[in-house]
Design an enzyme around this catalytic site. Sequence first.
Site, PDB file in Angstrom:
ATOM      1  N   HIS A 137       0.842  -1.187   0.000  1.00 24.16           N
ATOM      2  CA  HIS A 137       0.000   0.000   0.000  1.00 24.16           C
ATOM      3  C   HIS A 137       0.885   1.247   0.000  1.00 24.16           C
ATOM      4  CE1 HIS A 137       0.474  -0.720   4.455  1.00 24.16           C
ATOM      5  NE2 HIS A 137       0.800   0.546   4.387  1.00 24.16           N
TER       6      HIS A 137
HETATM    7  P1  TYD Z   1      -1.828  -2.861   7.672  1.00 21.26           P
HETATM    8  O1  TYD Z   1      -1.378  -1.439   7.636  1.00 21.26           O
HETATM    9  O2  TYD Z   1      -2.668  -3.355   6.553  1.00 21.26           O
HETATM   10  O3  TYD Z   1      -0.567  -3.810   7.847  1.00 21.26           O
HETATM   11  P2  TYD Z   1       0.461  -4.368   6.768  1.00 21.26           P
HETATM   12  O4  TYD Z   1       0.541  -3.362   5.675  1.00 21.26           O
HETATM   13  O5  TYD Z   1       1.741  -4.508   7.508  1.00 21.26           O
HETATM   14  O6  TYD Z   1      -0.033  -5.670   6.293  1.00 21.26           O
HETATM   15  O7  TYD Z   1      -2.570  -3.076   9.051  1.00 21.26           O
HETATM   16  C1  TYD Z   1      -3.145  -4.312   9.447  1.00 21.26           C
HETATM   17  C2  TYD Z   1      -4.388  -4.020  10.279  1.00 21.26           C
HETATM   18  O8  TYD Z   1      -4.052  -3.285  11.455  1.00 21.26           O
HETATM   19  C3  TYD Z   1      -5.415  -3.209   9.525  1.00 21.26           C
HETATM   20  O9  TYD Z   1      -6.703  -3.717   9.870  1.00 21.26           O
HETATM   21  C4  TYD Z   1      -5.299  -1.814  10.103  1.00 21.26           C
HETATM   22  C5  TYD Z   1      -4.798  -2.055  11.505  1.00 21.26           C
HETATM   23  N1  TYD Z   1      -3.901  -0.984  11.982  1.00 21.26           N
HETATM   24  C6  TYD Z   1      -4.319  -0.130  12.984  1.00 21.26           C
HETATM   25  O10 TYD Z   1      -5.455  -0.225  13.497  1.00 21.26           O
HETATM   26  N2  TYD Z   1      -3.457   0.843  13.426  1.00 21.26           N
HETATM   27  C7  TYD Z   1      -2.222   1.005  12.904  1.00 21.26           C
HETATM   28  O11 TYD Z   1      -1.466   1.913  13.343  1.00 21.26           O
HETATM   29  C8  TYD Z   1      -1.803   0.114  11.854  1.00 21.26           C
HETATM   30  C9  TYD Z   1      -0.444   0.250  11.220  1.00 21.26           C
HETATM   31  C10 TYD Z   1      -2.666  -0.863  11.430  1.00 21.26           C
END
Ligand code: TYD
Length: 136
Positions: A52
Amino acid sequence: MTLLRWINFKSLGDERGGLVALELGIGKTIPFNVRRVYYIHRTEQGVSRGFHAHRNLEQVVICVSGKCRIVLDDGSRREETWLDSPLKGLLIGNNTWRELHDFSPDCVVLVLASEHHDASDYIRSYEDFLEQARDG
Ligand code: TYD
Protein backbone atom coordinates in the site's frame (compact mmCIF):
# COMPACT_ATOMS: atom_id res chain seq x y z
CA MET A 1 17.27 11.01 -6.46
CA THR A 2 17.08 7.72 -4.64
CA LEU A 3 13.94 6.61 -2.83
CA LEU A 4 16.17 5.14 -0.13
CA ARG A 5 16.53 7.96 2.37
CA TRP A 6 18.39 6.68 5.42
CA ILE A 7 18.73 8.29 8.81
CA ASN A 8 21.80 7.07 10.65
CA PHE A 9 21.43 6.83 14.41
CA LYS A 10 24.18 7.39 16.90
CA SER A 11 25.16 4.22 18.68
CA LEU A 12 25.31 4.65 22.43
CA GLY A 13 26.28 1.04 22.88
CA ASP A 14 29.31 -0.07 24.77
CA GLU A 15 30.89 -3.34 25.80
CA ARG A 16 27.65 -4.29 27.58
CA GLY A 17 25.58 -4.13 24.38
CA GLY A 18 23.74 -1.80 22.03
CA LEU A 19 21.70 1.29 22.82
CA VAL A 20 20.04 3.77 20.45
CA ALA A 21 18.09 6.84 21.58
CA LEU A 22 15.68 8.53 19.17
CA GLU A 23 14.95 12.13 20.00
CA LEU A 24 11.58 13.22 18.64
CA GLY A 25 10.62 16.56 17.14
CA ILE A 26 11.66 18.87 14.34
CA GLY A 27 15.44 19.23 14.22
CA LYS A 28 15.94 16.05 16.24
CA THR A 29 16.72 12.53 15.03
CA ILE A 30 13.26 12.00 13.55
CA PRO A 31 12.33 14.91 11.23
CA PHE A 32 8.59 15.08 11.97
CA ASN A 33 6.29 15.04 14.95
CA VAL A 34 5.66 11.42 15.82
CA ARG A 35 1.98 10.78 16.50
CA ARG A 36 2.04 7.00 16.38
CA VAL A 37 4.44 4.15 17.01
CA TYR A 38 3.79 0.56 15.97
CA TYR A 39 5.83 -2.55 15.39
CA ILE A 40 5.57 -5.59 13.19
CA HIS A 41 6.81 -8.80 14.79
CA ARG A 42 6.27 -12.54 14.69
CA THR A 43 5.65 -12.41 10.92
CA GLU A 44 4.99 -15.90 9.61
CA GLN A 45 7.64 -17.33 7.29
CA GLY A 46 6.89 -16.71 3.62
CA VAL A 47 4.45 -13.88 4.39
CA SER A 48 4.89 -10.45 2.80
CA ARG A 49 3.30 -7.28 4.17
CA GLY A 50 2.56 -3.73 3.15
CA PHE A 51 1.36 -3.49 -0.46
CA HIS A 52 0.00 0.00 0.00
CA ALA A 53 0.86 3.69 -0.10
CA HIS A 54 -0.35 6.59 2.03
CA ARG A 55 -1.57 9.94 0.78
CA ASN A 56 -0.50 11.87 3.85
CA LEU A 57 1.88 10.02 6.10
CA GLU A 58 5.58 10.15 6.79
CA GLN A 59 7.20 7.18 8.42
CA VAL A 60 10.60 6.04 9.62
CA VAL A 61 10.98 2.26 9.63
CA ILE A 62 13.66 0.67 11.77
CA CYS A 63 14.50 -3.00 11.93
CA VAL A 64 15.40 -3.37 15.60
CA SER A 65 15.94 -7.15 15.33
CA GLY A 66 16.55 -9.59 12.47
CA LYS A 67 16.04 -8.50 8.89
CA CYS A 68 13.58 -8.10 6.06
CA ARG A 69 13.64 -6.76 2.52
CA ILE A 70 11.73 -3.58 1.70
CA VAL A 71 10.64 -2.40 -1.74
CA LEU A 72 9.76 1.27 -2.34
CA ASP A 73 8.08 2.50 -5.50
CA ASP A 74 7.08 6.06 -6.45
CA GLY A 75 5.20 5.05 -9.57
CA SER A 76 8.13 5.55 -11.93
CA ARG A 77 10.88 3.59 -10.23
CA ARG A 78 11.23 0.78 -7.78
CA GLU A 79 14.12 0.37 -5.34
CA GLU A 80 14.75 -2.19 -2.67
CA THR A 81 17.04 -2.72 0.26
CA TRP A 82 17.47 -4.86 3.34
CA LEU A 83 16.36 -3.51 6.68
CA ASP A 84 18.89 -5.23 8.87
CA SER A 85 20.34 -2.70 11.27
CA PRO A 86 18.96 -1.03 14.41
CA LEU A 87 21.43 1.78 13.74
CA LYS A 88 19.54 3.30 10.81
CA GLY A 89 15.99 4.14 9.79
CA LEU A 90 14.45 4.42 6.36
CA LEU A 91 12.36 7.54 5.78
CA ILE A 92 9.24 6.92 3.68
CA GLY A 93 7.28 9.92 2.46
CA ASN A 94 3.79 10.40 1.04
CA ASN A 95 2.63 8.54 -2.03
CA THR A 96 5.24 5.81 -1.85
CA TRP A 97 4.22 2.22 -2.43
CA ARG A 98 5.92 -0.16 0.02
CA GLU A 99 6.24 -3.92 0.29
CA LEU A 100 8.05 -5.93 2.96
CA HIS A 101 9.34 -9.40 2.14
CA ASP A 102 11.63 -12.16 3.43
CA PHE A 103 11.19 -11.58 7.16
CA SER A 104 13.63 -13.48 9.33
CA PRO A 105 11.91 -15.28 12.24
CA ASP A 106 13.37 -12.79 14.73
CA CYS A 107 12.48 -9.70 12.69
CA VAL A 108 10.95 -6.76 14.56
CA VAL A 109 10.22 -3.63 12.52
CA LEU A 110 9.52 -0.49 14.53
CA VAL A 111 7.62 2.24 12.70
CA LEU A 112 7.39 5.90 13.71
CA ALA A 113 4.54 7.66 11.96
CA SER A 114 3.58 11.30 11.56
CA GLU A 115 -0.18 10.76 11.81
CA HIS A 116 -2.66 8.67 13.73
CA HIS A 117 -4.04 5.61 11.98
CA ASP A 118 -6.55 6.54 9.28
CA ALA A 119 -7.92 3.75 7.10
CA SER A 120 -9.02 6.28 4.46
CA ASP A 121 -5.41 7.43 3.97
CA TYR A 122 -4.38 4.08 2.44
CA ILE A 123 -4.08 3.40 -1.29
CA ARG A 124 -4.29 -0.39 -1.40
CA SER A 125 -4.62 -0.97 -5.13
CA TYR A 126 -1.38 -0.78 -7.12
CA GLU A 127 -3.35 0.26 -10.22
CA ASP A 128 -4.95 3.17 -8.32
CA PHE A 129 -1.53 4.10 -6.96
CA LEU A 130 -0.01 4.21 -10.44
CA GLU A 131 -2.93 6.25 -11.73
CA GLN A 132 -2.58 8.79 -8.90
CA ALA A 133 1.22 8.93 -9.37
CA ARG A 134 0.68 9.64 -13.08
CA ASP A 135 -1.87 12.37 -12.33
CA GLY A 136 0.47 13.94 -9.78
P1 TYD B 1 -1.83 -2.86 7.67
O1 TYD B 1 -1.38 -1.44 7.64
O2 TYD B 1 -2.67 -3.36 6.55
O3 TYD B 1 -0.57 -3.81 7.85
P2 TYD B 1 0.46 -4.37 6.77
O4 TYD B 1 0.54 -3.36 5.67
O5 TYD B 1 1.74 -4.51 7.51
O6 TYD B 1 -0.03 -5.67 6.29
O7 TYD B 1 -2.57 -3.08 9.05
C1 TYD B 1 -3.14 -4.31 9.45
C2 TYD B 1 -4.39 -4.02 10.28
O8 TYD B 1 -4.05 -3.28 11.45
C3 TYD B 1 -5.42 -3.21 9.53
O9 TYD B 1 -6.70 -3.72 9.87
C4 TYD B 1 -5.30 -1.81 10.10
C5 TYD B 1 -4.80 -2.05 11.50
N1 TYD B 1 -3.90 -0.98 11.98
C6 TYD B 1 -4.32 -0.13 12.98
O10 TYD B 1 -5.45 -0.23 13.50
N2 TYD B 1 -3.46 0.84 13.43
C7 TYD B 1 -2.22 1.00 12.90
O11 TYD B 1 -1.47 1.91 13.34
C8 TYD B 1 -1.80 0.11 11.85
C9 TYD B 1 -0.44 0.25 11.22
C10 TYD B 1 -2.67 -0.86 11.43
